[in-house]
Design an enzyme around this catalytic site. Structure first.
Site, PDB file in Angstrom:
ATOM      1  N   ASP A  90       2.728  -1.286   2.448  1.00  0.00           N
ATOM      2  CA  ASP A  90       1.321  -0.940   2.383  1.00  0.00           C
ATOM      3  C   ASP A  90       0.627  -1.634   3.540  1.00  0.00           C
ATOM      4  O   ASP A  90       1.001  -2.746   3.911  1.00  0.00           O
ATOM      5  CB  ASP A  90       0.742  -1.397   1.044  1.00  0.00           C
ATOM      6  CG  ASP A  90      -0.640  -0.826   0.848  1.00  0.00           C
ATOM      7  OD1 ASP A  90      -0.727   0.371   0.558  1.00  0.00           O
ATOM      8  OD2 ASP A  90      -1.627  -1.559   1.039  1.00  0.00           O
ATOM      9  N   SER A  91      -0.382  -0.986   4.091  1.00  0.00           N
ATOM     10  CA  SER A  91      -1.085  -1.554   5.245  1.00  0.00           C
ATOM     11  C   SER A  91      -1.746  -2.883   4.902  1.00  0.00           C
ATOM     12  O   SER A  91      -1.960  -3.718   5.771  1.00  0.00           O
ATOM     13  CB  SER A  91      -2.168  -0.588   5.712  1.00  0.00           C
ATOM     14  OG  SER A  91      -3.189  -0.507   4.744  1.00  0.00           O
ATOM     15  N   GLY A  92      -2.087  -3.056   3.622  1.00  0.00           N
ATOM     16  CA  GLY A  92      -2.846  -4.242   3.224  1.00  0.00           C
ATOM     17  C   GLY A  92      -4.330  -4.049   3.456  1.00  0.00           C
ATOM     18  O   GLY A  92      -5.114  -4.986   3.320  1.00  0.00           O
ATOM     19  N   GLY A  93      -4.713  -2.828   3.790  1.00  0.00           N
ATOM     20  CA  GLY A  93      -6.122  -2.517   4.042  1.00  0.00           C
ATOM     21  C   GLY A  93      -7.003  -2.916   2.874  1.00  0.00           C
ATOM     22  O   GLY A  93      -8.090  -3.460   3.053  1.00  0.00           O
ATOM     23  N   PHE A  94      -6.515  -2.655   1.674  1.00  0.00           N
ATOM     24  CA  PHE A  94      -7.261  -2.981   0.460  1.00  0.00           C
ATOM     25  C   PHE A  94      -7.615  -4.471   0.434  1.00  0.00           C
ATOM     26  O   PHE A  94      -8.738  -4.852   0.123  1.00  0.00           O
ATOM     27  CB  PHE A  94      -6.407  -2.606  -0.761  1.00  0.00           C
ATOM     28  CG  PHE A  94      -7.114  -2.754  -2.063  1.00  0.00           C
ATOM     29  CD1 PHE A  94      -8.008  -1.786  -2.490  1.00  0.00           C
ATOM     30  CD2 PHE A  94      -6.897  -3.863  -2.866  1.00  0.00           C
ATOM     31  CE1 PHE A  94      -8.674  -1.923  -3.710  1.00  0.00           C
ATOM     32  CE2 PHE A  94      -7.553  -4.009  -4.080  1.00  0.00           C
ATOM     33  CZ  PHE A  94      -8.434  -3.041  -4.495  1.00  0.00           C
ATOM     34  N   ASP A 144      -6.294   2.514   5.541  1.00  0.00           N
ATOM     35  CA  ASP A 144      -7.359   3.364   5.002  1.00  0.00           C
ATOM     36  C   ASP A 144      -8.489   2.500   4.459  1.00  0.00           C
ATOM     37  O   ASP A 144      -8.358   1.275   4.401  1.00  0.00           O
ATOM     38  CB  ASP A 144      -6.824   4.295   3.905  1.00  0.00           C
ATOM     39  CG  ASP A 144      -6.315   3.515   2.698  1.00  0.00           C
ATOM     40  OD1 ASP A 144      -5.938   2.330   2.871  1.00  0.00           O
ATOM     41  OD2 ASP A 144      -6.280   4.073   1.595  1.00  0.00           O
ATOM     42  N   GLN A 182      -8.856   9.570   0.779  1.00  0.00           N
ATOM     43  CA  GLN A 182      -9.806   8.830  -0.056  1.00  0.00           C
ATOM     44  C   GLN A 182     -10.799   9.843  -0.638  1.00  0.00           C
ATOM     45  O   GLN A 182     -10.462  10.999  -0.761  1.00  0.00           O
ATOM     46  CB  GLN A 182     -10.503   7.745   0.775  1.00  0.00           C
ATOM     47  CG  GLN A 182      -9.603   6.546   1.091  1.00  0.00           C
ATOM     48  CD  GLN A 182      -9.269   5.716  -0.147  1.00  0.00           C
ATOM     49  OE1 GLN A 182      -9.965   5.760  -1.168  1.00  0.00           O
ATOM     50  NE2 GLN A 182      -8.170   4.972  -0.069  1.00  0.00           N
ATOM     51  N   GLY A 209      -7.253   5.116  -3.591  1.00  0.00           N
ATOM     52  CA  GLY A 209      -8.543   4.988  -4.275  1.00  0.00           C
ATOM     53  C   GLY A 209      -8.575   5.632  -5.644  1.00  0.00           C
ATOM     54  O   GLY A 209      -9.647   5.964  -6.149  1.00  0.00           O
ATOM     55  N   ASP A 259       3.932   3.962  -7.080  1.00  0.00           N
ATOM     56  CA  ASP A 259       4.225   2.524  -7.025  1.00  0.00           C
ATOM     57  C   ASP A 259       3.211   1.851  -7.915  1.00  0.00           C
ATOM     58  O   ASP A 259       2.090   2.331  -8.051  1.00  0.00           O
ATOM     59  CB  ASP A 259       4.052   1.977  -5.607  1.00  0.00           C
ATOM     60  CG  ASP A 259       2.598   1.726  -5.288  1.00  0.00           C
ATOM     61  OD1 ASP A 259       1.892   2.716  -4.991  1.00  0.00           O
ATOM     62  OD2 ASP A 259       2.136   0.581  -5.370  1.00  0.00           O
ATOM     63  N   CYS A 297      16.907   1.264 -25.955  1.00  0.00           N
ATOM     64  CA  CYS A 297      17.055   0.887 -24.544  1.00  0.00           C
ATOM     65  C   CYS A 297      18.475   0.420 -24.221  1.00  0.00           C
ATOM     66  O   CYS A 297      19.094  -0.311 -24.993  1.00  0.00           O
ATOM     67  CB  CYS A 297      16.057  -0.222 -24.218  1.00  0.00           C
ATOM     68  SG  CYS A 297      16.130  -0.755 -22.504  1.00  0.00           S
ATOM     69  N   CYS A 299      19.179  -1.327 -21.410  1.00  0.00           N
ATOM     70  CA  CYS A 299      19.114  -2.368 -20.373  1.00  0.00           C
ATOM     71  C   CYS A 299      19.940  -3.586 -20.807  1.00  0.00           C
ATOM     72  O   CYS A 299      20.204  -3.776 -21.994  1.00  0.00           O
ATOM     73  CB  CYS A 299      17.656  -2.757 -20.085  1.00  0.00           C
ATOM     74  SG  CYS A 299      17.015  -4.078 -21.108  1.00  0.00           S
ATOM     75  N   CYS A 302      18.333  -5.729 -23.672  1.00  0.00           N
ATOM     76  CA  CYS A 302      18.373  -5.141 -25.021  1.00  0.00           C
ATOM     77  C   CYS A 302      19.800  -5.068 -25.558  1.00  0.00           C
ATOM     78  O   CYS A 302      19.999  -5.074 -26.771  1.00  0.00           O
ATOM     79  CB  CYS A 302      17.735  -3.750 -25.007  1.00  0.00           C
ATOM     80  SG  CYS A 302      15.950  -3.825 -24.767  1.00  0.00           S
ATOM     81  N   HIS A 328      13.618  -5.459 -18.511  1.00  0.00           N
ATOM     82  CA  HIS A 328      13.485  -4.395 -19.514  1.00  0.00           C
ATOM     83  C   HIS A 328      12.439  -3.358 -19.107  1.00  0.00           C
ATOM     84  O   HIS A 328      12.701  -2.157 -19.138  1.00  0.00           O
ATOM     85  CB  HIS A 328      13.150  -4.986 -20.887  1.00  0.00           C
ATOM     86  CG  HIS A 328      12.705  -3.948 -21.860  1.00  0.00           C
ATOM     87  ND1 HIS A 328      13.595  -3.118 -22.500  1.00  0.00           N
ATOM     88  CD2 HIS A 328      11.464  -3.534 -22.244  1.00  0.00           C
ATOM     89  CE1 HIS A 328      12.917  -2.260 -23.251  1.00  0.00           C
ATOM     90  NE2 HIS A 328      11.622  -2.495 -23.117  1.00  0.00           N
TER      91      HIS A 328
END
Ligand SMILES: [Zn+2]
Length: 361
Positions: A90-94, A144, A182, A209, A259, A297, A299, A302, A328
């Protein structure tokens, strides 16, 4: 190199395959969040065992610590974190633009302060992509401008303008780059942003956004809009959405990639997913419960441990419980995606979504 191939669809829900720099991941795809170069509490080999094929990390956080030079010197992110799967950044713009961090924002420059030592950084959209590439990413996200979910229309309008302007600059760089739209939940602005980003022509298209506090119904309307505008040949990536039911609804609206820190953050707060909905494993009622976290589950947690044991570790402040809950929850989400893909290819996605949602509540 980035290639996206569609294998089948059920209505608007799509099953495909994403190949990035020689690594392959099936879609719909979930990427766990490794903000600082690690999925919190897990090792890279745990992710492999869970069947994770791609992760997303954050350029702002890695720029702040340990710094791009160090990651670069040690051979790039894949080597640094011993992860041979796909890495998105991620650009890290946020983070850079977030209130409090922001110093100045011009048409072609973001100036921001480090949250660690207060030092000031200045960066153009192109330099941001360059930073992501230097980290050794497989696919970079455009810088962005993400306004808060309750922003007024003028702010939203300005953010769409800036996002398009920056996207054009980002596109001048070499490599795999995803554009981001956006426009908040304003149908006109979202449509305009999607069209402008699609026009620039990227390898993939994200929606930014969203999932930041707006009602789900409004978010779904924006997905419908994006579905009609974004090109069918490219992967569509809904950023930041992680709740199981909303994920299925979004897959049903043509989204391919997701994500979110939702499964891992929830795990660390004691919330574990089960097929009949989330439960809080810290509660006293699980002190004598001999069942696994989720009866259905498969996993490794579990298969081995009881709710009573995880509950005990948690109450005794033994950190392993966070690892167990994280394994899990990620297994739950990864399995949900695998199942969704199977049902799309079987032409049974809608029925699957309906029964899952009914049970999960
Ligand atoms: Zn489990």
């Amino acid at each position: 190199m980035l290639k996206f191939e569609l294998h089948g669809n059920d209505g608007r829900a799509r099953a495909g395959e994403l190949t990035v720099n020689g690594n392959t991941a099936r879609t719909p795809l979930f990427m766990p969040v490794a903000t600082r170069g690690v999925v919190r509490t897990l090792l890279s080999q745990d992710l492999k065992k869970l069947g994770v094929n791609a992760i997303i990390t954050n350029a702002y956080h890695l720029l702040m610590r340990p710094g791009v030079d160090i990651v670069d010197e040690l051979g790039g992110l894949h080597k640094f974190m011993k992860w041979d799967g796909i890495i998105f950044t991620d650009s890290g713009g946020f983070q850079m633009i977030r209130k409090g961090f922001e110093q100045r924002l011009t048409d072609n420059m973001v100036r921001f302060k480090s949250h660690i030592d207060g030092s000031v950084f200045e960066m153009s959209p192109r330099q941001n992509i360059e930073l992501q590439m230097r980290l050794g990413t497989d696919a970079a996200m455009c810088l962005d401008f993400c306004p808060p979910h309750n922003a007024d229309r003028d702010t939203l309008d300005a953010s769409v303008q800036k996002t398009t302007l920056w996207a054009k600059e980002c596109r001048q760089m070499e490599g795999n780059i995803f554009g981001i739209s956006q426009g908040g939940i304003d149908p006109y602005l979202r449509a305009r942003s999607c069209a402008e980003i699609a026009e620039i022509d990227f390898q993939g298209y994200a929606l930014g956004g969203l999932s930041i506090g707006e009602p789900a119904a409004d978010m779904y309307r924006m997905l419908d809009i994006a579905h009609d505008i974004y090109p069918l040949r490219a992967p569509r990536y809904l950023m930041g959405l992680g709740s199981p039911v909303e994920i299925l609804e979004s897959i049903d609206r043509g989204m391919d990639m997701f994500d979110s820190a939702y499964p891992t953050r929830n795990a660390r707060h004691g919330t574990v997913f089960t097929e009949i909905g989330p439960l809080d494993i810290r509660k006293a009622r699980y002190r004598r419960n001999g069942s696994p976290l989720d009866e259905t589950c498969s996993c490794p947690i579990c298969q081995t441990y009881t709710r009573a044991y995880v509950n005990h570790l948690c109450r005794a402040n033994e950190l392993s419980w966070m690892y167990m809950a994280t394994i899990h929850n990620l297994h739950f989400i990864i399995s949900l995606f695998a199942r969704a893909r199977e049902e799309i290819l079987n032409g049974n996605f809608y029925e699957f979504k309906r029964t899952f949602t009914e049970k999960y509540g």
